[in-house]
Design a protein around this motif. Sequence first.
Motif, PDB file in Angstrom:
ATOM      1  N   SER A  40       0.833  -1.202   0.000  1.00 52.88           N
ATOM      2  CA  SER A  40       0.000   0.000   0.000  1.00 52.88           C
ATOM      3  C   SER A  40       0.868   1.254   0.000  1.00 52.88           C
ATOM      4  N   GLN A  41       0.307   2.351  -0.495  1.00 55.52           N
ATOM      5  CA  GLN A  41       1.043   3.614  -0.523  1.00 55.52           C
ATOM      6  C   GLN A  41       1.362   4.082   0.891  1.00 55.52           C
ATOM      7  N   LYS A  42       0.454   3.829   1.819  1.00 55.18           N
ATOM      8  CA  LYS A  42       0.687   4.210   3.218  1.00 55.18           C
ATOM      9  C   LYS A  42       1.930   3.519   3.766  1.00 55.18           C
ATOM     10  N   SER A  43       2.060   2.230   3.489  1.00 51.73           N
ATOM     11  CA  SER A  43       3.205   1.469   3.967  1.00 51.73           C
ATOM     12  C   SER A  43       4.504   1.967   3.338  1.00 51.73           C
ATOM     13  N   ILE A  44       4.467   2.240   2.036  1.00 54.20           N
ATOM     14  CA  ILE A  44       5.653   2.752   1.333  1.00 54.20           C
ATOM     15  C   ILE A  44       6.075   4.093   1.916  1.00 54.20           C
ATOM     16  N   ASP A  45       5.110   4.994   2.070  1.00 53.14           N
ATOM     17  CA  ASP A  45       5.411   6.338   2.581  1.00 53.14           C
ATOM     18  C   ASP A  45       5.987   6.286   3.992  1.00 53.14           C
ATOM     19  N   ASN A  46       5.435   5.417   4.827  1.00 50.55           N
ATOM     20  CA  ASN A  46       5.923   5.318   6.205  1.00 50.55           C
ATOM     21  C   ASN A  46       7.387   4.890   6.252  1.00 50.55           C
ATOM     22  N   GLU A  47       7.749   3.909   5.411  1.00 54.15           N
ATOM     23  CA  GLU A  47       9.139   3.451   5.412  1.00 54.15           C
ATOM     24  C   GLU A  47      10.072   4.511   4.842  1.00 54.15           C
ATOM     25  N   LEU A  48       9.681   5.131   3.727  1.00 53.41           N
ATOM     26  CA  LEU A  48      10.535   6.150   3.115  1.00 53.41           C
ATOM     27  C   LEU A  48      10.717   7.355   4.029  1.00 53.41           C
ATOM     28  N   ASN A  49       9.653   7.772   4.698  1.00 53.50           N
ATOM     29  CA  ASN A  49       9.763   8.906   5.623  1.00 53.50           C
ATOM     30  C   ASN A  49      10.743   8.599   6.752  1.00 53.50           C
ATOM     31  N   ALA A  50      10.705   7.355   7.241  1.00 51.06           N
ATOM     32  CA  ALA A  50      11.631   6.952   8.305  1.00 51.06           C
ATOM     33  C   ALA A  50      13.073   6.944   7.797  1.00 51.06           C
ATOM     34  N   LEU A  51      13.270   6.496   6.556  1.00 50.82           N
ATOM     35  CA  LEU A  51      14.617   6.487   5.980  1.00 50.82           C
ATOM     36  C   LEU A  51      15.164   7.898   5.820  1.00 50.82           C
ATOM     37  N   TRP A  52      14.360   8.783   5.232  1.00 55.73           N
ATOM     38  CA  TRP A  52      14.831  10.150   5.003  1.00 55.73           C
ATOM     39  C   TRP A  52      15.089  10.880   6.313  1.00 55.73           C
ATOM     40  N   ALA A  53      14.335  10.542   7.354  1.00 55.89           N
ATOM     41  CA  ALA A  53      14.517  11.193   8.657  1.00 55.89           C
ATOM     42  C   ALA A  53      15.900  10.911   9.237  1.00 55.89           C
ATOM     43  N   GLU A  54      16.487   9.774   8.867  1.00 54.81           N
ATOM     44  CA  GLU A  54      17.822   9.435   9.370  1.00 54.81           C
ATOM     45  C   GLU A  54      18.875  10.432   8.897  1.00 54.81           C
ATOM     46  N   GLY A  55      18.634  11.038   7.742  1.00 55.58           N
ATOM     47  CA  GLY A  55      19.614  11.968   7.183  1.00 55.58           C
ATOM     48  C   GLY A  55      19.321  13.425   7.475  1.00 55.58           C
ATOM     49  N   LYS A  56      18.391  13.685   8.374  1.00 53.39           N
ATOM     50  CA  LYS A  56      18.006  15.061   8.691  1.00 53.39           C
ATOM     51  C   LYS A  56      19.221  15.871   9.149  1.00 53.39           C
ATOM     52  N   GLY A  57      19.454  16.987   8.478  1.00 51.56           N
ATOM     53  CA  GLY A  57      20.554  17.874   8.843  1.00 51.56           C
ATOM     54  C   GLY A  57      21.915  17.432   8.345  1.00 51.56           C
ATOM     55  N   ASN A  58      21.970  16.364   7.557  1.00 54.96           N
ATOM     56  CA  ASN A  58      23.247  15.852   7.058  1.00 54.96           C
ATOM     57  C   ASN A  58      23.097  15.564   5.567  1.00 54.96           C
ATOM     58  N   ILE A  59      23.517  16.504   4.739  1.00 52.86           N
ATOM     59  CA  ILE A  59      23.328  16.382   3.291  1.00 52.86           C
ATOM     60  C   ILE A  59      24.059  15.161   2.734  1.00 52.86           C
ATOM     61  N   GLY A  60      25.288  14.941   3.201  1.00 59.06           N
ATOM     62  CA  GLY A  60      26.060  13.794   2.715  1.00 59.06           C
ATOM     63  C   GLY A  60      25.368  12.478   3.012  1.00 59.06           C
ATOM     64  N   LEU A  61      24.814  12.364   4.222  1.00 58.13           N
ATOM     65  CA  LEU A  61      24.111  11.141   4.601  1.00 58.13           C
ATOM     66  C   LEU A  61      22.829  10.985   3.791  1.00 58.13           C
ATOM     67  N   LYS A  62      22.135  12.101   3.544  1.00 56.85           N
ATOM     68  CA  LYS A  62      20.912  12.029   2.733  1.00 56.85           C
ATOM     69  C   LYS A  62      21.213  11.523   1.325  1.00 56.85           C
ATOM     70  N   ILE A  63      22.338  11.949   0.782  1.00 59.53           N
ATOM     71  CA  ILE A  63      22.729  11.482  -0.554  1.00 59.53           C
ATOM     72  C   ILE A  63      22.958   9.975  -0.537  1.00 59.53           C
ATOM     73  N   ARG A  64      23.627   9.488   0.517  1.00 56.19           N
ATOM     74  CA  ARG A  64      23.886   8.047   0.612  1.00 56.19           C
ATOM     75  C   ARG A  64      22.593   7.257   0.827  1.00 56.19           C
ATOM     76  N   ILE A  65      21.665   7.825   1.582  1.00 54.32           N
ATOM     77  CA  ILE A  65      20.366   7.161   1.763  1.00 54.32           C
ATOM     78  C   ILE A  65      19.625   7.097   0.434  1.00 54.32           C
ATOM     79  N   GLY A  66      19.697   8.193  -0.328  1.00 52.43           N
ATOM     80  CA  GLY A  66      19.080   8.194  -1.655  1.00 52.43           C
ATOM     81  C   GLY A  66      19.694   7.153  -2.563  1.00 52.43           C
ATOM     82  N   LEU A  67      21.024   6.990  -2.466  1.00 50.72           N
ATOM     83  CA  LEU A  67      21.713   5.974  -3.262  1.00 50.72           C
ATOM     84  C   LEU A  67      21.281   4.575  -2.841  1.00 50.72           C
ATOM     85  N   LYS A  68      21.091   4.387  -1.540  1.00 51.47           N
ATOM     86  CA  LYS A  68      20.618   3.096  -1.032  1.00 51.47           C
ATOM     87  C   LYS A  68      19.244   2.763  -1.610  1.00 51.47           C
TER      88      LYS A  68
END
Length: 357
Positions: A40-68
């Motif tokens: 479901s879209q709800k399930s996808i959004d919940n996981e992606l939001n949690a992933l992106w939150a890990e890189g909050k305030g760290n551009i380099g980490l956000k790039i690596r999360i995006g690559l993941k």
Amino acid sequence: MIGILTFSRCYNYGAFLQAYALHRFLLEQGYDNELIDYRSQKSIDNELNALWAEGKGNIGLKIRIGLKILKFRLYHSKFKKTKHYFNREELAQKHYDLAIVGSDQIWCYTKEWGGVDTPYFSDQLSADSIISYAASMGPDKYDQQHPRSIVRLMKNFHALGVRDTNSYKFAQQLNPTTPTLVLDPTLIYSFEKEVKPVNRKKYILFYSDGLLPDEKTLITLKKVAKKKGLQIVSIGKHFEWADVNVVCPSPFRWMGYIKNADFVFTCMYHGLLFSIKFNRQFAMFLIPERENKCLDFLKRCGLANRVVKEADQLFALVDTKIDYLPVNSFLQEQQALSTTFLIQNVADITVVEHAEG
């Protein structure tokens, strides 16, 4: 045709590899199959939001999360699969000779990204027969009060393969068919052709979804690494205290990091399974809700003593080598039982086809 409904459209190493293993195992046995690409879209959004939150305030980490995320999407293309179904009602559009539900903690309905998701209990699946393979409730308890819809739907399974004792009792009380305790698909498929080697040497691999041991144990881990002349490599997650952070390896490279580690310290079920699969020295730190799946399997393997309950145990566990002879003997027996369960249930229902891939 066989349809497999499991967690596959996600960004978790264990989830991807268990789906891949079952898919490939059946192909190697000559059974054409495809992943039922439902989430479901709800399930996808919940996981992606949690992933992106890990890189909050760290551009380099956000790039690596995006690559993941991009790497996982590339690896998802390795499956033969249906179109993406966002809603459970869409699942009935395609009929299968056999639907296999599992593996992974698909029967955990209180803590997963989408909450109660009834297709994993057979809802809307159109098939001549429905079985589960290595299904798990995860942290949910077999004796808790279950929703009426789940109680009703569990009766639709013709055969039940489960991967832990808690899930065995759950299936046993809701279906007249006696369940079979089987191995996770990652332990019945070799991955010999897929695992990618790594060049790094002399390291302790730390694998966690964000959970950390208590502060004293973490300090002890650093002392152990220093004493042994090893680096601490965190895989899949970024931790400031780690010597090296490998945030975005591919799933097959992730296996290589475990296979090449001097020692593995993890709280994750598939971190445990692949450590045992590759005969690595390891230890686990657990919280109570992970005992259903992790401690259960450790006990079955005779390795319950690899759980760190006090920080000082870590030194002893690093120095105490695991005797893998009895462990491997147990796994061979369980592999025979697990593959027999799977092949018998597939052969009874589905015509063997010579599948490629």
